[in-house]
Structures are given as C-alpha cells and as structure tokens.
Design an enzyme around this catalytic site. Structure first.
Site, PDB file in Angstrom:
ATOM      1  N   TYR A 131       0.846  -1.204   0.000  1.00  0.00           N
ATOM      2  CA  TYR A 131       0.000   0.000   0.000  1.00  0.00           C
ATOM      3  C   TYR A 131       0.881   1.253   0.000  1.00  0.00           C
ATOM      4  CZ  TYR A 131      -3.240   3.511   1.979  1.00  0.00           C
ATOM      5  OH  TYR A 131      -3.972   4.641   2.222  1.00  0.00           O
TER       6      TYR A 131
HETATM    7  P1  NAP Z   1     -13.230   3.923   1.174  1.00  0.00           P
HETATM    8  O1  NAP Z   1     -14.421   4.239   2.009  1.00  0.00           O
HETATM    9  O2  NAP Z   1     -12.748   2.500   1.142  1.00  0.00           O
HETATM   10  O3  NAP Z   1     -13.546   4.422  -0.305  1.00  0.00           O
HETATM   11  C1  NAP Z   1     -12.783   4.027  -1.396  1.00  0.00           C
HETATM   12  C2  NAP Z   1     -13.625   4.172  -2.646  1.00  0.00           C
HETATM   13  O4  NAP Z   1     -12.851   3.707  -3.747  1.00  0.00           O
HETATM   14  C3  NAP Z   1     -14.934   3.346  -2.616  1.00  0.00           C
HETATM   15  O5  NAP Z   1     -16.021   4.163  -2.922  1.00  0.00           O
HETATM   16  C4  NAP Z   1     -14.706   2.309  -3.696  1.00  0.00           C
HETATM   17  O6  NAP Z   1     -15.861   1.974  -4.439  1.00  0.00           O
HETATM   18  C5  NAP Z   1     -13.736   3.033  -4.623  1.00  0.00           C
HETATM   19  N1  NAP Z   1     -13.104   2.054  -5.492  1.00  0.00           N
HETATM   20  C6  NAP Z   1     -12.430   0.933  -5.148  1.00  0.00           C
HETATM   21  N2  NAP Z   1     -12.108   0.230  -6.240  1.00  0.00           N
HETATM   22  C7  NAP Z   1     -12.615   0.907  -7.315  1.00  0.00           C
HETATM   23  C8  NAP Z   1     -12.633   0.684  -8.708  1.00  0.00           C
HETATM   24  N3  NAP Z   1     -12.089  -0.402  -9.240  1.00  0.00           N
HETATM   25  N4  NAP Z   1     -13.222   1.606  -9.490  1.00  0.00           N
HETATM   26  C9  NAP Z   1     -13.795   2.716  -8.961  1.00  0.00           C
HETATM   27  N5  NAP Z   1     -13.833   2.979  -7.647  1.00  0.00           N
HETATM   28  C10 NAP Z   1     -13.250   2.078  -6.831  1.00  0.00           C
HETATM   29  O7  NAP Z   1     -11.985   4.816   1.589  1.00  0.00           O
HETATM   30  P2  NAP Z   1     -11.923   6.056   2.623  1.00  0.00           P
HETATM   31  O8  NAP Z   1     -11.905   5.516   3.997  1.00  0.00           O
HETATM   32  O9  NAP Z   1     -12.924   7.075   2.215  1.00  0.00           O
HETATM   33  O10 NAP Z   1     -10.427   6.580   2.307  1.00  0.00           O
HETATM   34  C11 NAP Z   1     -10.185   7.483   1.258  1.00  0.00           C
HETATM   35  C12 NAP Z   1      -8.709   7.525   0.901  1.00  0.00           C
HETATM   36  O11 NAP Z   1      -7.921   7.776   2.062  1.00  0.00           O
HETATM   37  C13 NAP Z   1      -8.153   6.237   0.294  1.00  0.00           C
HETATM   38  O12 NAP Z   1      -7.347   6.601  -0.815  1.00  0.00           O
HETATM   39  C14 NAP Z   1      -7.270   5.680   1.425  1.00  0.00           C
HETATM   40  O13 NAP Z   1      -6.203   4.914   0.909  1.00  0.00           O
HETATM   41  C15 NAP Z   1      -6.767   6.956   2.052  1.00  0.00           C
HETATM   42  N6  NAP Z   1      -6.251   6.893   3.422  1.00  0.00           N
HETATM   43  C16 NAP Z   1      -6.754   6.038   4.361  1.00  0.00           C
HETATM   44  C17 NAP Z   1      -6.288   6.060   5.676  1.00  0.00           C
HETATM   45  C18 NAP Z   1      -6.884   5.170   6.739  1.00  0.00           C
HETATM   46  O14 NAP Z   1      -6.538   5.340   7.930  1.00  0.00           O
HETATM   47  N7  NAP Z   1      -7.763   4.247   6.396  1.00  0.00           N
HETATM   48  C19 NAP Z   1      -5.299   6.963   6.044  1.00  0.00           C
HETATM   49  C20 NAP Z   1      -4.805   7.847   5.082  1.00  0.00           C
HETATM   50  C21 NAP Z   1      -5.297   7.805   3.781  1.00  0.00           C
HETATM   51  P3  NAP Z   1     -17.092   1.145  -3.800  1.00  0.00           P
HETATM   52  O15 NAP Z   1     -17.824   2.099  -2.916  1.00  0.00           O
HETATM   53  O16 NAP Z   1     -17.848   0.715  -5.004  1.00  0.00           O
HETATM   54  O17 NAP Z   1     -16.490  -0.011  -3.032  1.00  0.00           O
END
Ligand code: NAP
Length: 216
Positions: A131
């Site tokens: 990641y």
């Molecule tokens: P999330 O809820 O998992 O949302 C990710 C979105 O990406 C979902 O809507 C998903 O679609 C979409 N996606 C996945 N595969 C796809 C594909 N093939 N085509 C089109 N869309 C696709 O993530 P979040 O929690 O909002 O996080 C947002 C960002 O912050 C991410 O980039 C993550 O890596 C980053 N981040 C996370 C953390 C952490 O602590 N978790 C920390 C820093 C940064 P579906 O709704 O259809 O599944």
C-alpha cells in the site's frame, strides 16, 4: 467549479460530495463504479459517471471532460490483497492523472496516505508495504506532471463527527483525523489556489481548515 470526485461512494468521498453540493457555488460529479450507487448522488443533485478504475484511461477521461478539478479519494481498502492495491491505489491513480491530462483538467487533488516516503516503505510491516509502495509511486507520478496538484497526507482516518479543526503542515506528529475533516480539507484545497504545488500531512487539531491551509 465542477469537481470530479473519484471514489465518490467511499467514506471520505461521500462527505466531500455533500460539502460541494451544500456549498451552493460548486457542483460535484460523482465517479462511482456501480449503477445502484447512483441514486444516492442523484438525490443530492450531483451528476454521476459510472467508471471502473480497472478499466480504460479513455473512460476516466470522458468522465473528466468539462470539469474544473479532480479529487482522487478512491482506494482498494484494507480487505483486498496486494493485487487490488496495485490495480487501484497505484494504477487507478496514475490512470486518473493521465485522464486529467487527456481531458485538459489542470487541477488535481490527491488523497495520499500519512507517510509515503521511501523510508516509510522500508519501515512498513510486510502486509502494509504494498500500500505504501502504491501511494509512494502514485504521488511521485503526480509530482512529475505539469498539473496543478495538491497532495494531502491524512493521519489515521476515523468515523468521528468532523470538527473542521485540524493541524496541517509538511510534517505533523501522527494522529487521527475524522474522514469528515479530511473532506473539509479537500474542499478547502479546491477553494484555495495557494495549495497548488504543495503537499502536507493533516491530523485533528485546533486550527480552522481555511486558516491552516492559508499558512502553508
Ligand atoms: P473507502 O471508504 O474505502 O472508499 C474508497 C472508494 O474507492 C470506494 O467508494 C470504492 O468503491 C472506490 N473504489 C475501489 N475500487 C474501485 C474501482 N475499481 N473503481 C472505482 N472505484 C473504486 O476509503 P476512505 O476511507 O474514504 O479513504 C479514502 C482515501 O484515504 C483512500 O485513498 C485511502 O487509501 C486513504 N487513506 C486512508 C487512511 C486510513 O486510515 N484508512 C489513512 C490515510 C489515507 P465502492 O464504494 O464501489 O467499493
């Protein structure tokens, strides 16, 4: 402005689309991957584009036609393997950057992760390293373009209610930040051209988003 939100159906994405729609001055175009996700966005008056990030650059470019900015907040999530991390967090991000260039959209805001340095790759636990690698190279790719980019590096995301109070700097101590507050920061970047060409970490803090972005 019209803003294409890539990953709009995600947790940060939904908060951001709502902020954009509620602003009364900007419009969101929600890029989602399933037909059944569209009605939620139509209800709040947002346009939708159904595009899978594993598909063609051309399809993403078509979704980006006529928008003024793109926010990339998609991600494969923690429950998939390194294969999907590669396909979405790296390839999906770079394809979206290429699509922006193709569609002539200069403004690009990237949701990265807290630390995407080479050191962070070396120090990451084995399961987390792919990641960090994906995010590292997606960020690198964006820095190498002529796009008006901003790279946002959030701390650990939570589902607490947002306060719109943050700590923002090139480097801040690791901490948590509600997804809603990350959306506030992304919205702030859309409105502040002073964030162009900059990247910063963000965690919860005591400064208003606008004020914190203004000090970068
Ligand atoms: P999330 O809820 O998992 O949302 C990710 C979105 O990406 C979902 O809507 C998903 O679609 C979409 N996606 C996945 N595969 C796809 C594909 N093939 N085509 C089109 N869309 C696709 O993530 P979040 O929690 O909002 O996080 C947002 C960002 O912050 C991410 O980039 C993550 O890596 C980053 N981040 C996370 C953390 C952490 O602590 N978790 C920390 C820093 C940064 P579906 O709704 O259809 O599944």
């Amino acid at each position: 402005m019209k803003i294409l939100v890539v990953g709009a159906n995600g947790q940060v994405g939904k908060h951001l689309v709502s902020l954009i729609q509620d602003s009364g001055k900007h419009k969101a175009k929600a890029m989602i991957r399933k037909e059944e996700q569209a009605s939620y966005f139509e209800t709040i008056g947002a346009e939708t584009a159904i595009v899978d990030l594993e598909g063609e650059i051309e399809d993403i470019a078509k979704a980006a036609e006529g928008v003024d900015a793109i926010v990339f907040t998609a991600g494969s999530g923690p429950n998939t393997g390194a294969d999907k991390t590669l396909m979405i967090d790296l390839d999906g991000a770079v394809k979206t950057i290429k699509a922006a260039e193709k569609a002539g959209v200069k403004r690009f805001i990237m949701v990265s992760s807290y630390d995407t340095t080479r050191e962070a790759i070396q120090e990451a636990p084995e399961s987390f390293a792919p990641y960090v690698v994906a995010k590292h190279y997606a960020d690198e790719w964006l820095r190498g373009t002529a796009l008006d980019y901003t790279i946002v590096h959030p701390g650990r995301l939570t589902n607490e209610n947002g306060t719109a109070k943050v700590e923002i700097a090139r480097e801040v101590e690791i901490g948590e930040v509600p997804r809603e507050d990350v959306a506030h920061v992304l919205f702030g970047c859309i409105e502040a051209d002073s964030t162009i060409g900059k990247e910063f970490q963000v965690v919860s803090g005591s400064a208003d988003v606008k004020e914190a972005l203004g000090k970068l």
